[in-house]
Write an enzyme that holds these catalytic residues in place. Structure first.
Site, PDB file in Angstrom:
ATOM      1  N   ARG A 115     -10.103   7.451   1.329  1.00  0.00           N
ATOM      2  CA  ARG A 115      -9.534   6.999   2.594  1.00  0.00           C
ATOM      3  C   ARG A 115      -9.466   8.156   3.581  1.00  0.00           C
ATOM      4  O   ARG A 115      -9.151   9.288   3.222  1.00  0.00           O
ATOM      5  CB  ARG A 115      -8.139   6.409   2.370  1.00  0.00           C
ATOM      6  CG  ARG A 115      -7.591   5.672   3.582  1.00  0.00           C
ATOM      7  CD  ARG A 115      -6.502   4.708   3.194  1.00  0.00           C
ATOM      8  NE  ARG A 115      -6.986   3.667   2.300  1.00  0.00           N
ATOM      9  CZ  ARG A 115      -7.654   2.589   2.705  1.00  0.00           C
ATOM     10  NH1 ARG A 115      -7.936   2.425   3.996  1.00  0.00           N
ATOM     11  NH2 ARG A 115      -8.039   1.679   1.831  1.00  0.00           N
ATOM     12  N   ASP A 156     -13.272  -1.465  -6.380  1.00  0.00           N
ATOM     13  CA  ASP A 156     -12.892  -0.055  -6.381  1.00  0.00           C
ATOM     14  C   ASP A 156     -12.015   0.230  -7.591  1.00  0.00           C
ATOM     15  O   ASP A 156     -11.649  -0.673  -8.356  1.00  0.00           O
ATOM     16  CB  ASP A 156     -12.208   0.356  -5.070  1.00  0.00           C
ATOM     17  CG  ASP A 156     -10.905  -0.395  -4.821  1.00  0.00           C
ATOM     18  OD1 ASP A 156     -10.262  -0.819  -5.810  1.00  0.00           O
ATOM     19  OD2 ASP A 156     -10.516  -0.560  -3.663  1.00  0.00           O
ATOM     20  N   LYS A 203     -14.405   5.673  -3.503  1.00  0.00           N
ATOM     21  CA  LYS A 203     -14.156   5.792  -2.071  1.00  0.00           C
ATOM     22  C   LYS A 203     -13.041   6.786  -1.801  1.00  0.00           C
ATOM     23  O   LYS A 203     -12.254   7.130  -2.686  1.00  0.00           O
ATOM     24  CB  LYS A 203     -13.797   4.436  -1.467  1.00  0.00           C
ATOM     25  CG  LYS A 203     -12.440   3.891  -1.922  1.00  0.00           C
ATOM     26  CD  LYS A 203     -12.147   2.547  -1.309  1.00  0.00           C
ATOM     27  CE  LYS A 203     -10.747   2.055  -1.720  1.00  0.00           C
ATOM     28  NZ  LYS A 203     -10.431   0.739  -1.165  1.00  0.00           N
ATOM     29  N   ARG A 261       0.823  -1.219   0.000  1.00  0.00           N
ATOM     30  CA  ARG A 261       0.000   0.000   0.000  1.00  0.00           C
ATOM     31  C   ARG A 261       0.855   1.267   0.000  1.00  0.00           C
ATOM     32  O   ARG A 261       0.380   2.330  -0.388  1.00  0.00           O
ATOM     33  CB  ARG A 261      -0.920   0.009   1.218  1.00  0.00           C
ATOM     34  CG  ARG A 261      -1.997  -1.070   1.181  1.00  0.00           C
ATOM     35  CD  ARG A 261      -2.900  -0.944   2.382  1.00  0.00           C
ATOM     36  NE  ARG A 261      -3.952  -1.959   2.369  1.00  0.00           N
ATOM     37  CZ  ARG A 261      -4.897  -2.045   3.293  1.00  0.00           C
ATOM     38  NH1 ARG A 261      -4.912  -1.193   4.307  1.00  0.00           N
ATOM     39  NH2 ARG A 261      -5.814  -2.991   3.218  1.00  0.00           N
ATOM     40  N   ASP A 276      -7.950  -6.768   4.770  1.00  0.00           N
ATOM     41  CA  ASP A 276      -7.108  -6.540   5.949  1.00  0.00           C
ATOM     42  C   ASP A 276      -7.993  -6.485   7.192  1.00  0.00           C
ATOM     43  O   ASP A 276      -8.373  -7.507   7.737  1.00  0.00           O
ATOM     44  CB  ASP A 276      -6.294  -5.261   5.763  1.00  0.00           C
ATOM     45  CG  ASP A 276      -5.232  -5.084   6.840  1.00  0.00           C
ATOM     46  OD1 ASP A 276      -5.119  -5.942   7.738  1.00  0.00           O
ATOM     47  OD2 ASP A 276      -4.501  -4.085   6.795  1.00  0.00           O
ATOM     48  N   THR A 277      -8.370  -5.308   7.636  1.00  0.00           N
ATOM     49  CA  THR A 277      -9.258  -5.206   8.797  1.00  0.00           C
ATOM     50  C   THR A 277     -10.724  -5.299   8.391  1.00  0.00           C
ATOM     51  O   THR A 277     -11.606  -5.287   9.254  1.00  0.00           O
ATOM     52  CB  THR A 277      -9.040  -3.879   9.541  1.00  0.00           C
ATOM     53  OG1 THR A 277      -9.374  -2.790   8.670  1.00  0.00           O
ATOM     54  CG2 THR A 277      -7.606  -3.747  10.007  1.00  0.00           C
ATOM     55  N   ALA A 278     -10.994  -5.363   7.097  1.00  0.00           N
ATOM     56  CA  ALA A 278     -12.351  -5.462   6.532  1.00  0.00           C
ATOM     57  C   ALA A 278     -13.155  -4.183   6.711  1.00  0.00           C
ATOM     58  O   ALA A 278     -14.357  -4.179   6.462  1.00  0.00           O
ATOM     59  CB  ALA A 278     -13.104  -6.650   7.127  1.00  0.00           C
ATOM     60  N   GLY A 279     -12.502  -3.078   7.091  1.00  0.00           N
ATOM     61  CA  GLY A 279     -13.221  -1.809   7.241  1.00  0.00           C
ATOM     62  C   GLY A 279     -13.807  -1.323   5.934  1.00  0.00           C
ATOM     63  O   GLY A 279     -14.994  -0.964   5.850  1.00  0.00           O
ATOM     64  N   THR A 280     -12.983  -1.291   4.880  1.00  0.00           N
ATOM     65  CA  THR A 280     -13.457  -0.860   3.569  1.00  0.00           C
ATOM     66  C   THR A 280     -14.498  -1.830   3.018  1.00  0.00           C
ATOM     67  O   THR A 280     -15.496  -1.416   2.415  1.00  0.00           O
ATOM     68  CB  THR A 280     -12.281  -0.751   2.590  1.00  0.00           C
ATOM     69  OG1 THR A 280     -11.343   0.208   3.091  1.00  0.00           O
ATOM     70  CG2 THR A 280     -12.752  -0.315   1.212  1.00  0.00           C
TER      71      THR A 280
END
Length: 308
Positions: free
Chosen positions: A203, A178, A201, A106, A232-236
């Site tokens: 960030r 995305d 989106k 990233r 990753d954290t599944a936030g998106t």
């Protein structure tokens, strides 16, 4: 007879080493290729230094090192670098670093003042350690290949993942992604003969979450598959699910090449309306992380499970 002898000489010169970051995947590759795993000792000293010793010589050999750089990221990365240097110092003819998941993907650009381009640093480290070639899967951005001064072969799991959903024969399907993954997602959509919708989106700062701005495409009344390079954290992912729900999507599935699954990814996924999250084994997925909706899909076995 001469050709046959030459073939034996070539294949006899291949050595396969597996790092501690990819034990299961490495074993599957060894079994598939019918090439035995070469022995090595990996020792972690009390001061957290890593020591590697090969069980046999690799002089003049064609060597492959399989090591994913997922959690613990820095330990796995250093083990990869030390392994490559050990092989170089033992006079291996060619060293290919097989890195299914490349860390720091990233950090591939300076998108704000006074920040690093860590992906370039990782590329330099692998090159300086002595690798002749890198084999990886679904980089976060394609331009990362250009950070290396050695050849890079980037494979994709798009065909493997799309095949999983093709077998499910889901009707009224739309593929959602995305902008960063749009090119590969278009291939995914074509393989399923489904339209493609894009999530716009933004960030929020340097936090691992994004504010979904808009859904571009017709998704109402359809069953959606959200496809990306990693979870990753599944936030998106959860923000995308909420946006699709607002747009009237009936059922939502998700898939990705790399299942990083940092906390609280599993809790977020289980609390969501996602029917299924399909991941490859580019990163080891411990049994404890395989919930009712998170399942692995590999080249040797395709599991199928959905929440009731």
């Amino acid at each position: 007879m001469l050709a046959h002898s030459h073939e034996l000489r070539v294949y006899g010169g291949v050595k396969l080493f597996i790092g501690t970051g990819s034990p299961e995947l490495g074993a599957k590759i060894s079994e598939y290729l019918q090439i035995p795993v070469s022995g090595r000792d990996v020792i972690d000293f009390p001061n957290e230094n890593i020591f590697i010793k090969l069980h046999g010589s690799v002089r003049g050999q064609d060597v492959y090192v399989i090591q994913s750089t997922a959690s613990p990221v820095h330990r796995n990365l250093m083990e990869l670098l030390i392994m490559i240097q050990t092989l170089r110092l033992d006079s291996a003819a060619r060293i290919t670093a097989v890195v299914p998941y490349l860390c720091y993907g990233r950090s591939d650009k300076k998108d704000q003042p006074r920040v690093p381009i860590s992906a370039r640093l990782v590329a330099d480290m692998i090159t300086v350690a002595g690798a002749d070639r890198v084999l990886t899967m679904d980089l976060h951005q394609g331009q990362i290949q250009g950070f290396f001064n050695i050849p890079v072969d980037e494979l994709t799991a798009v065909h493997l993942l799309s095949n999983h959903f093709r077998k499910k024969e889901i009707e009224d399907l739309v593929v959602v992604t995305d902008l960063g993954f749009a090119k590969r997602a278009r291939t995914f959509a074509e393989l399923l003969d489904a339209p493609l919708a894009i999530i716009e989106k933004r960030r929020v700062g340097n936090l691992d979450r994004a504010e979904v701005m808009n859904v571009i495409g017709e998704v109402r009344g359809k069953r959606a598959i959200v496809v990306d390079d990693e979870v990753d954290t599944a936030g998106t992912l959860i923000e995308t699910v909420r946006a699709l729900e607002r747009e009237g999507v009936d059922e939502i599935y998700a898939c990705a090449t790399h299942g990083v699954l940092s906390d609280p990814a599993l809790e977020r996924i289980e609390a969501s309306s996602l029917r299924e999250v399909v991941l490859t084994d580019s990163i080891p997925i411990p049994p404890a992380s395989r919930s009712g909706s998170v399942i692995p899909s590999t080249s040797t076995r395709s599991s199928r499970a959905a929440r009731a």
